[in-house]
Design an enzyme around this catalytic site. Sequence first.
Site, PDB file in Angstrom:
ATOM      1  N   PHE A 114      -1.658  -3.512   5.741  1.00 33.56           N
ATOM      2  CA  PHE A 114      -2.726  -3.424   6.847  1.00 33.56           C
ATOM      3  C   PHE A 114      -2.940  -1.717   7.255  1.00 33.56           C
ATOM      4  CE2 PHE A 114      -2.461  -4.894  11.565  1.00 33.56           C
ATOM      5  CZ  PHE A 114      -3.735  -5.503  11.451  1.00 33.56           C
ATOM      6  N   ALA A 155       6.982  -3.625   6.345  1.00 36.97           N
ATOM      7  CA  ALA A 155       7.461  -2.932   7.350  1.00 36.97           C
ATOM      8  C   ALA A 155       6.886  -2.656   8.674  1.00 36.97           C
ATOM      9  CB  ALA A 155       8.096  -1.338   7.047  1.00 36.97           C
ATOM     10  N   SER A 183       0.827  -1.317  -0.083  1.00 43.12           N
ATOM     11  CA  SER A 183      -0.012   0.212  -0.143  1.00 43.12           C
ATOM     12  C   SER A 183       0.884   1.332   0.220  1.00 43.12           C
ATOM     13  CB  SER A 183      -1.036   0.028   1.108  1.00 43.12           C
ATOM     14  OG  SER A 183      -0.182  -0.222   2.300  1.00 43.12           O
ATOM     15  N   TYR A 203      21.712   1.230  12.112  1.00 45.97           N
ATOM     16  CA  TYR A 203      20.853   0.556  11.024  1.00 45.97           C
ATOM     17  C   TYR A 203      21.511  -0.781  10.867  1.00 45.97           C
ATOM     18  CZ  TYR A 203      17.527  -0.804   7.734  1.00 45.97           C
ATOM     19  OH  TYR A 203      16.489  -1.261   7.054  1.00 45.97           O
ATOM     20  N   GLY A 261       5.056   3.020  -0.130  1.00 41.90           N
ATOM     21  CA  GLY A 261       6.567   2.818  -0.112  1.00 41.90           C
ATOM     22  C   GLY A 261       7.106   1.909  -1.287  1.00 41.90           C
ATOM     23  N   TYR A 262       7.861   1.088  -1.027  1.00 41.39           N
ATOM     24  CA  TYR A 262       8.543   0.229  -2.047  1.00 41.39           C
ATOM     25  C   TYR A 262       7.504  -1.057  -2.527  1.00 41.39           C
ATOM     26  CZ  TYR A 262      13.452   2.021  -2.151  1.00 41.39           C
ATOM     27  OH  TYR A 262      14.254   2.628  -2.175  1.00 41.39           O
ATOM     28  N   ASP A 309      -3.746  -8.183   8.753  1.00 39.11           N
ATOM     29  CA  ASP A 309      -2.492  -8.732   9.332  1.00 39.11           C
ATOM     30  C   ASP A 309      -1.937  -9.704   8.449  1.00 39.11           C
ATOM     31  OD1 ASP A 309      -0.284  -9.296  10.583  1.00 39.11           O
ATOM     32  OD2 ASP A 309      -1.424  -9.685  12.559  1.00 39.11           O
ATOM     33  N   VAL A 333      12.199   8.417   1.286  1.00 34.16           N
ATOM     34  CA  VAL A 333      11.416   8.851   2.399  1.00 34.16           C
ATOM     35  C   VAL A 333       9.973   8.127   2.511  1.00 34.16           C
ATOM     36  CG1 VAL A 333       9.982  10.906   3.381  1.00 34.16           C
ATOM     37  CG2 VAL A 333      12.240  11.386   2.235  1.00 34.16           C
TER      38      VAL A 333
END
Length: 388
Positions: free
Chosen positions: A74, A140, A50, A235, A52-53, A111, A274
């Site tokens: 989710f 993520a 949904s 990180y 970002g990547y 989920d 971002v």
Amino acid sequence: MIIKPKTRGFICTTAHPEGCKHNVREQIDYVRAAGIINDGPKNVLIIGSSTGYGLASRIVAAFGCKAKTVGVFFERPASGDKTASAGWYNSVAFKQYAESAGLVAENINGDAFSTDIKDKVLRVVKDKLGKVDCLIYSLAAPRRTDPLTGETYRSVLKPIGEKFSSKTVNVDTNEVYNIELEPATPEEITGTIKVMGGEDWELWIQALLDEGLLADGAKTVAYSYLGPQMTKPIYSHGTIGKAKEDLDRAVISINDMLSKINGHACISVNKAVVTQASSAIPVVPLYISLLFKVMKEKNVHEGCIEQMYRLFKNHLYGTDESVDEVGRVHLDNFEMQPDVQAAVLELWSKVNTEDIVQTSDIIGYRKEFLKLFGFGIDGINYNLDVTP
Ligand code: NAD
């Protein structure tokens, strides 16, 4: 209702449906202009589709390869005077655009770690796709309940072994200051690996194999990040880095599982961009602000869609077979170029509250952050009443 951004640090609790739709459209337009990818996948399942990547991967699969897609995410629908989350609006917009282009696009909101949602997805895949020839794993998440034990684990963003002290920025006020981050406990390290490591990716592959829903030669990819020296303690050497190391373990076991169908699993190390996930990592927003300034000046800047188009066209379905010593694809090649990193390091050493606007692309960072939620987009009248 009039929808304005309501931000609290790295969180924005509102999202604008028209702005989110615009963002999806912009990525579709990018892919259409970049051109069709020959011999791409036909039936793609995207876990974490949904934002970002994952969203960019879905857009490339659909509009670059004409693939049918099932997207799992989710997200929060609107209720009362609360807007939906950006990923919810993105997914609705994606489905509208895909269907008007004659492409099958099924959305499943729930989920992805749970057995219920896995079962539901398998049923939809069987009905709408037949067999999956590409599985994108792009989650993520902050927490995961282990479907076998019922125990809930949380992921944290902390250093390991010792405190980490570093420059950081308050993206609301532009204040550059020093933070000290306490090291993770052993339980927090385990929890982060459980949530963000490779175990759930393996479970997805096993579930699809058990149902005979992976096509011969199917491919799967999960996303990782390594990054530079200055973010290492938080990180790659931190809790999230341990989880990413677990992907390196999982990819070997998945390749073993896929050998009977001539399938292939890989990890793609992507560039820092971002997203809602990256903005939550301490120190990283300052690094990204400096990185964007340098990469834009050198004309090598990319966002999610450029990266994912490159991944599909050149690597997954192209001729570029270059991988690192553990078999990972590197889309972070421009970010990690020595001249880029040297320039970022130089800016890092001198950036301060007074000159951050000149030294970094903090303005661009904040613009992109708000854009994730559909705000700050030219041509959208944010004073108009919209139905959330
Ligand atoms: P993001 O926050 O934009 O997207 C996360 C996705 O996961 C969303 O679709 C969300 O709905 C979904 N999700 C979260 N919990 C879920 C659950 N329980 N069930 C179903 N869906 C769930 O994140 P992103 O930055 O695009 O990250 C995706 C992957 O890319 C991650 O593995 C991340 O580590 C990796 N990556 C990110 C960057 C970066 O700079 N953002 C760089 C390299 C690699």
